[in-house]
Write an enzyme that holds these catalytic residues in place. Structure first.
Site, PDB file in Angstrom:
ATOM      1  NE  ARG A 128      30.695  -7.217 -13.587  1.00 55.62           N
ATOM      2  CZ  ARG A 128      30.224  -8.560 -12.940  1.00 55.62           C
ATOM      3  NH1 ARG A 128      29.751  -9.312 -13.906  1.00 55.62           N
ATOM      4  NH2 ARG A 128      30.549  -8.968 -11.826  1.00 55.62           N
ATOM      5  CB  THR A 424      27.484 -17.142 -16.185  1.00 52.81           C
ATOM      6  OG1 THR A 424      27.257 -16.057 -14.867  1.00 52.81           O
ATOM      7  CG2 THR A 424      28.360 -16.082 -17.170  1.00 52.81           C
ATOM      8  CB  THR A 442      26.554 -13.120 -16.121  1.00 51.44           C
ATOM      9  OG1 THR A 442      26.109 -13.628 -14.714  1.00 51.44           O
ATOM     10  CG2 THR A 442      27.262 -11.613 -15.888  1.00 51.44           C
ATOM     11  CD  GLU A 468      26.533 -10.052 -12.704  1.00 53.84           C
ATOM     12  OE1 GLU A 468      27.120 -10.769 -12.302  1.00 53.84           O
ATOM     13  OE2 GLU A 468      25.457 -10.108 -13.490  1.00 53.84           O
ATOM     14  CG  ASP A 471      29.157 -10.678  -8.969  1.00 51.61           C
ATOM     15  OD1 ASP A 471      29.022 -11.781  -8.086  1.00 51.61           O
ATOM     16  OD2 ASP A 471      29.544 -10.944 -10.147  1.00 51.61           O
ATOM     17  CB  SER A 496      33.201 -10.057 -13.456  1.00 51.27           C
ATOM     18  OG  SER A 496      32.960 -11.180 -14.187  1.00 51.27           O
ATOM     19  CB  SER A 497      34.986 -14.613 -11.522  1.00 55.02           C
ATOM     20  OG  SER A 497      34.964 -14.257 -10.232  1.00 55.02           O
ATOM     21  N   GLY A 519      30.400 -20.264 -13.879  1.00 58.33           N
ATOM     22  CA  GLY A 519      30.803 -20.919 -12.739  1.00 58.33           C
ATOM     23  C   GLY A 519      31.220 -20.019 -11.443  1.00 58.33           C
ATOM     24  N   GLY A 520      30.986 -18.828 -11.413  1.00 54.22           N
ATOM     25  CA  GLY A 520      31.268 -18.084 -10.370  1.00 54.22           C
ATOM     26  C   GLY A 520      32.880 -17.937 -10.257  1.00 54.22           C
TER      27      GLY A 520
HETATM   28  N1  GLU Z   1      28.546 -12.979 -11.476  1.00 56.27           N
HETATM   29  C1  GLU Z   1      29.750 -13.773 -11.686  1.00 56.27           C
HETATM   30  C2  GLU Z   1      30.652 -12.873 -12.290  1.00 56.27           C
HETATM   31  O1  GLU Z   1      30.729 -12.177 -12.937  1.00 56.27           O
HETATM   32  C3  GLU Z   1      29.491 -14.744 -12.850  1.00 56.27           C
HETATM   33  C4  GLU Z   1      28.404 -15.823 -12.062  1.00 56.27           C
HETATM   34  C5  GLU Z   1      28.825 -17.189 -12.607  1.00 56.27           C
HETATM   35  O2  GLU Z   1      29.430 -17.692 -13.650  1.00 56.27           O
HETATM   36  O3  GLU Z   1      28.291 -18.121 -11.895  1.00 56.27           O
HETATM   37  O4  GLU Z   1      31.849 -13.220 -12.027  1.00 56.27           O
END
Ligand code: GLU
Length: 613
Positions: A128, A424, A442, A468, A471, A496-497, A519-520
């Protein structure tokens, strides 16, 4: 589907070189199994349409498989596996090609989480991005102490975190690689040197990011002489990236983290024309990937292993699925390929509750203590049962879900408001020896910070720097001054997600599946839904990825547009949900172990494919 010309594999029989490789592997502590030398053959392969929903067949293979978001990237991994490479070898080749052909989503300027099963143990490698040492909790605030406009922060030097993907891959390769590091860069270097056809999705991504043209390097590279986004099918060479990758292939991650390439990266960030960042050479040189303890938890008859904080992915996915498992069984979860309201309502209510906990508790574990001193407190069956009891016949509605109390804390945190995230890629691989990976990678938004770096090569092209750090919570505290767990701190990794997931049989311990998605924050819903479809509803890996999506972060419910009947909107509204249609472009890849080998699926909403033998 894509036409793939037969691929020729070239194996070097040079015994001396192989002997040298064997000694090298032993010296590095890598697998001593002798793999053949690898030489890349350029395939005649290109993506079809890059947007909308394109039916995919799903793919069966018998001994190994690789799933990635672009056919050229998948093919590079396939060739590595075919040459006897391990799952991590293939992942490196895939990632380097993605840096070139899907630059909007991931690359050497970003970060990643890697779950790796070595046939015995599960490892979690954290690459990360990290906040620079010189920043503080005002990083994402304006001069008046108010949160910056989100996109203003994204398109600036301030959003750029210290990249971690290459260091992480290097760490995992030292432990689990079979082919030489250098060889794994060959596909990307070759494609960057000879050129590749701009895919429909890359074209659309450039077209929908006009601000990319504000970066001097990107303006020349991704737009034609008239300032138009490069057309689909344009043959694009990236000599700067070819040079940078060659140097990383020869000198390892230090070629990116120190020296000329690092100096130019730092200059791009510190000399941003509107809002410079403070990322320094010391930050780059000092970055280390971290091997963390994976979280492995029971669900149905499976053991699900996922990434611990700083990702909120696994904890939130497993809270949602765990709460659903505490409720009475659902009679009809899916009808004619569409989730029923009988399934959607508890899924969305569980999501509201899980996101309330996520917003309150989860942050970088080097800075934020877990509730009760252990992240598993958030997945304790008794705790999840008590949370599931809050799910009633009617929705708790927008903002109605409150965080629970999974365990005592020394510090009390305020909840973080939800912020947008996008851009991502996910890679799933199983090799012929039973090693498997799930890696989500990502640069955050499409084209990250929209800052392109060329390594000081003076050549055209290069790679994108991540954004990043957006986030992190922009606001460090709530209105009462209570700190937010995921606020900016120097040397911290943003929450992160991302949810790269490996699933095992609870009794035998055998591998069952690998999956994940971009997908955030919606990564969490996409992954949970695909797991439920594949392992609880008897869908194959492709059918599970085809399911129409529904998400909520606690307020509005979004249903994937044009995929649900009017009645679903009406019935959910009748239960007290606010509902709106929205494009929900997941990018799931999943590999499922079958009786005969593997069955893989790639998201019909993107350009990915699965290859294997
Ligand atoms: N930056 C996001 C994360 O680490 C991922 C972004 C995405 O998947 O669109 O959770």
């Amino acid at each position: 589907m894509k036409s793939v010309t037969p691929i020729r594999y070239l194996f070097s029989a040079r015994a001396i070189q192989q002997g040298a490789l064997l000694l090298g592997c032993l010296a590095l502590g890598a697998s001593s199994a002798l793999a053949a030398d690898f030489q890349y053959t350029r395939p005649a392969i290109s993506p079809e349409g890059g947007s909308g929903f394109e039916e995919k067949p799903g793919w069966s293979t018998t001994s190994f498989a690789v799933a990635a978001a672009n056919p050229l990237a998948t093919d590079a991994g396939y060739q590595v596996l075919k040459a006897g490479g391990s799952a991590i070898d293939a992942a490196i080749a895939v990632q380097m090609v993605l840096t070139l052909v899907e630059p909007q989503s991931s690359g050497i300027g970003g970060g990643a989480f890697l779950m790796l099963y070595d046939g015995d143990q599960v490892h979690a490698y954290d690459g990360r991005e990290m906040a620079p040492g010189a920043v503080d909790e005002t990083l994402l605030l304006d001069a008046d102490g108010q949160p910056l406009d989100f996109m203003t922060a994204v398109e600036s030097g301030r959003s750029v975190g210290v990249p971690g993907t290459v260091r992480m891959l290097e760490m995992a390769h030292e432990a689990h690689g079979k082919l030489p590091w250098k060889d794994l860069f060959e596909p990307a270097i070759r494609l960057a040197t000879e050129g590749f056809a701009v895919s429909p999705r890359l074209h659309q991504s450039i077209a929908s990011t006009p601000s990319l043209a504000e970066d001097s390097i990107a303006a020349e590279f991704y737009f034609d002489a008239d300032g138009q986004p490069l057309a689909e099918g344009t043959m694009l060479k990236n000599p700067a990236l070819a040079e940078i990758l060659t140097r990383i292939s020869e000198d390892g991650s230090s070629a990116l983290h120190t020296g000329d390439i690092a100096s130019e990266l730092v200059a791009r960030v510190q000399q941003h024309p509107e809002m410079p960042g403070e990322l320094s050479l010391e930050d780059l040189a000092g970055y280390t990937a971290v091997e963390r303890e994976p979280l492995c938890n029971d669900w149905l008859e499976y053991e699900v292993c996922g990434f611990p904080p700083p990702s909120s992915g696994h904890l939130t996915v497993m809270q949602i699925l765990g709460m659903m498992a505490e409720r009475p069984p659902i009679e009809t979860a899916i009808h004619e390929g569409i989730p029923t309201v009988e399934w959607l309502h508890p899924f969305l209510e569980a999501s509201r509750l899980a996101f309330a906990d996520r917003g309150r508790y989860i942050g970088d574990p080097d800075f934020v203590e877990a509730p009760g001193g252990n992240w598993n407190s958030m997945l304790d069956p008794g705790y999840l049962a008590s949370r599931a009891e809050l799910i009633g016949d009617r929705s708790m509605g927008s903002g109605g879900a409150e965080p629970g109390n999974p365990g005592p804390l020394m510090t009390s945190w305020a909840s973080q408001p939800e912020q947008p995230e996008h851009g991502t890629s996910h890679i799933s691989i199983v090799d012929a020896e039973g090693q498997a990976i799930a890696m989500t990678t990502t640069i955050e938004q499409g084209f990250g910070s929209r800052i392109m770096a060329n390594g000081g090569t003076g050549l055209a092209g290069g790679y994108l720097l991540n954004n990043e750090l957006t986030d992190f919570s922009f606001a460090p505290t709530d209105d009462e001054g209570t700190p937010i767990a995921n606020r900016v701190q120097p040397g911290k990794r943003p929450r992160s997600s991302m949810s790269p997931t490996l699933i095992f049989d609870g009794e035998s311990g055998d591998l069952v599946a690998s999956l994940g998605s971009p997908g955030g924050a919606a990564i969490i819903h996409y992954t949970a839904q695909a797991m439920d479809g594949m392992l609880n509803r008897d869908l194959n890996a492709q059918e599970a990825l085809n399911l129409p999506h529904a998400i909520t972060l606690g307020d509005t419910v979004y249903l994937e547009e044009e995929r649900f009947p009017e009645a679903t909107f009406r019935d959910l509204q009748g239960l007290g949900h606010e509902v709106e249609p929205r494009e929900l472009t997941s990018g799931l890849q999943a590999l499922r172990v079958t009786e005969d080998g593997f069955f893989g699926g790639a998201d019909p909403r993107r350009e990915g494919i699965v290859l294997g033998d």
